[in-house]
Design an enzyme around this catalytic site. Sequence first.
Site, PDB file in Angstrom:
ATOM      1  N   HIS A  86       1.081  -0.777  -0.146  1.00 52.28           N
ATOM      2  CA  HIS A  86      -0.127  -0.105  -0.011  1.00 52.28           C
ATOM      3  C   HIS A  86       1.110   1.152  -0.565  1.00 52.28           C
ATOM      4  O   HIS A  86       0.702   2.180  -0.243  1.00 52.28           O
ATOM      5  CB  HIS A  86      -1.189   0.262   1.133  1.00 52.28           C
ATOM      6  CG  HIS A  86      -2.125   1.152   1.317  1.00 52.28           C
ATOM      7  ND1 HIS A  86      -3.068   1.553   1.264  1.00 52.28           N
ATOM      8  CD2 HIS A  86      -1.503   2.248   2.021  1.00 52.28           C
ATOM      9  CE1 HIS A  86      -3.657   2.780   1.397  1.00 52.28           C
ATOM     10  NE2 HIS A  86      -2.846   3.273   1.824  1.00 52.28           N
ATOM     11  N   GLU A  87       2.072   1.269   1.008  1.00 55.95           N
ATOM     12  CA  GLU A  87       2.860   3.074   0.733  1.00 55.95           C
ATOM     13  C   GLU A  87       3.555   2.511  -0.437  1.00 55.95           C
ATOM     14  O   GLU A  87       3.992   3.797  -1.194  1.00 55.95           O
ATOM     15  CB  GLU A  87       3.244   2.720   2.316  1.00 55.95           C
ATOM     16  CG  GLU A  87       2.929   2.876   3.130  1.00 55.95           C
ATOM     17  CD  GLU A  87       1.900   3.823   3.930  1.00 55.95           C
ATOM     18  OE1 GLU A  87       2.124   4.902   3.042  1.00 55.95           O
ATOM     19  OE2 GLU A  87       0.512   3.795   4.582  1.00 55.95           O
ATOM     20  N   HIS A 131       1.654   4.165  -2.759  1.00 55.28           N
ATOM     21  CA  HIS A 131       1.201   5.396  -3.014  1.00 55.28           C
ATOM     22  C   HIS A 131       2.286   6.188  -3.621  1.00 55.28           C
ATOM     23  O   HIS A 131       2.500   7.283  -4.231  1.00 55.28           O
ATOM     24  CB  HIS A 131       1.331   5.787  -1.432  1.00 55.28           C
ATOM     25  CG  HIS A 131      -0.110   5.799  -1.179  1.00 55.28           C
ATOM     26  ND1 HIS A 131      -1.064   6.352  -0.999  1.00 55.28           N
ATOM     27  CD2 HIS A 131       0.201   5.423   0.586  1.00 55.28           C
ATOM     28  CE1 HIS A 131      -1.809   6.682  -0.355  1.00 55.28           C
ATOM     29  NE2 HIS A 131      -1.753   5.749   0.396  1.00 55.28           N
ATOM     30  N   GLU A 177      -6.112   6.288  -1.727  1.00 58.10           N
ATOM     31  CA  GLU A 177      -6.570   5.652  -0.999  1.00 58.10           C
ATOM     32  C   GLU A 177      -6.751   4.779  -1.854  1.00 58.10           C
ATOM     33  O   GLU A 177      -5.861   3.482  -1.684  1.00 58.10           O
ATOM     34  CB  GLU A 177      -6.694   6.047   0.287  1.00 58.10           C
ATOM     35  CG  GLU A 177      -5.808   6.805   1.848  1.00 58.10           C
ATOM     36  CD  GLU A 177      -5.062   6.124   2.100  1.00 58.10           C
ATOM     37  OE1 GLU A 177      -5.278   5.094   2.318  1.00 58.10           O
ATOM     38  OE2 GLU A 177      -4.084   6.480   1.442  1.00 58.10           O
TER      39      GLU A 177
END
Length: 291
Positions: free
Chosen positions: A136-137, A140, A199
């Site tokens: 997830h990070e 980003h 997100e």
Amino acid sequence: MIRIASIFLVLTMLYSCSTNKVTGRKQLSLVPESELQMMASQQYASFLNENKVLNPAQNKDAEMVQRVGRNIAAAITDYYNSQGKPEVLKGYKWEFNLVDSKDINAWAMPGGKVVVYTGLLPVTQTENALAVVLGHEIAHAIAQHGNERMSQGLIQQLGGMALQVALANKPQQTQDIFLTSYGIGSTVGAILPFSRKEELEADKFGLFFSAMAGYDPQEAIPFWQRMANAGGAKPPEFLSTHPADDTRIKQLQKIMPEAMSYYNSSSKSAAGTGTTTGSGTDKPKVKKIKL
């Protein structure tokens, strides 16, 4: 004069939008990614010097963070090379560090500079869930969501000033915008590090990336449920800009079949067993991500 300035800012935003090579959507990008990577290297080194970083040679959790991160990084690199898009990761020099802190948090800067806080591990509980967070990070970062936030911050707070000019004239304010843009430290002004759209993009692509590395994506749903319940009445800092709600769960359920296809086609050596994971050296054949 105000009207002219407003017109200039609108034109700046219109002509500074580019199509992101990861997500396929147009986004504001005033700052060259190479400049942000240079700034990230400096800020990352400063952060590590000011915090207690656990040695992976002496701490099994730090070793796990580094190992899982490297597996995902290897899978992403293989994927974009196979798609003829090595430029997505241009300039990336991956670093994964575990910092001793009670905060439930994790973040990634441009160029692959990643930090996990020890306070997050009781919530992740398993390597699969840790992989969900790291994916997830990382998503980003490579989707340049921070660049998008940084560009908005430069427009809203500094009138669209170029990064190098902003650093020279307003170094502290520029640094604050940078840290906020990547979810580090407190919120500056009215800018939140990541929008709902960003997100959901990070959820989607991050889940695919961790699945490609051989980590079971099905752990994402119980992890985000645990995250939503962490901290009692006050949600953890990680959720102040990472909304855990029905929208997130519904999207995860919707994309789970595709994520499982990446997982099933991966090498699946020993990844996600809770004890050891794949080395990241195998190169599973994966299909193109659907935008």
